[in-house]
Design a protein around this motif. Sequence first.
Motif, mmCIF file in Angstrom:
data_model
loop_
_atom_site.group_PDB
_atom_site.id
_atom_site.type_symbol
_atom_site.label_atom_id
_atom_site.label_comp_id
_atom_site.label_asym_id
_atom_site.label_seq_id
_atom_site.Cartn_x
_atom_site.Cartn_y
_atom_site.Cartn_z
ATOM 1 N N GLU A 99 -27.245 4.208 21.083
ATOM 2 C CA GLU A 99 -27.548 3.212 20.058
ATOM 3 C C GLU A 99 -28.187 3.849 18.833
ATOM 4 O O GLU A 99 -27.843 3.516 17.685
ATOM 5 N N VAL A 100 -29.109 4.769 19.055
ATOM 6 C CA VAL A 100 -29.758 5.444 17.930
ATOM 7 C C VAL A 100 -28.750 6.298 17.175
ATOM 8 O O VAL A 100 -28.767 6.356 15.932
ATOM 9 N N SER A 101 -27.850 6.959 17.884
ATOM 10 C CA SER A 101 -26.861 7.810 17.194
ATOM 11 C C SER A 101 -25.868 7.004 16.374
ATOM 12 O O SER A 101 -25.276 7.534 15.443
ATOM 13 N N ARG A 102 -25.669 5.740 16.713
ATOM 14 C CA ARG A 102 -24.766 4.890 15.943
ATOM 15 C C ARG A 102 -25.433 4.248 14.725
ATOM 16 O O ARG A 102 -24.745 3.650 13.913
ATOM 17 N N MET A 103 -26.726 4.361 14.609
ATOM 18 C CA MET A 103 -27.426 3.752 13.470
ATOM 19 C C MET A 103 -27.043 4.458 12.181
ATOM 20 O O MET A 103 -26.903 5.665 12.140
ATOM 21 N N GLN A 104 -26.925 3.670 11.134
ATOM 22 C CA GLN A 104 -26.631 4.240 9.836
ATOM 23 C C GLN A 104 -27.931 4.542 9.120
ATOM 24 O O GLN A 104 -28.884 3.788 9.196
ATOM 25 N N ILE A 105 -27.910 5.631 8.419
ATOM 26 C CA ILE A 105 -29.130 6.037 7.683
ATOM 27 C C ILE A 105 -29.067 5.519 6.267
ATOM 28 O O ILE A 105 -28.108 5.472 5.617
#
Length: 105
Positions: A99-105
């Motif tokens: 889930e964290v890796s799919r977050m957009q920055i």
Amino acid sequence: MALDIALSSIPPLESSDFGSAGRSAAVAPTPDGAAGFAEALKGMAENAVTNVKGAEQLSLKALSGEADIREVTDAVMSAEQSLQAAIAIRDKIVTAFLEVSRMQI
């Protein structure tokens, strides 16, 4: 159900386990709490491995007639619960990482 098993494998905290700031005295405090979480996971993993090894040794003793079947059953059930808790925690950590890796920055 898996959460209940995971929570039941966590040992209770004693008041002597805490320093003056309310953090564990055995782990060096960090601003983000990462060392405490890592140590907790390490402790739970070591506990699971110890339970599985103990059940295995008791099973071998039962084969030679040195241990009671009830003791073996209890040890194997405890080891199974520890292993299921470790697997459930691993799955939750992997899910959180994804889930964290799919977050957009």
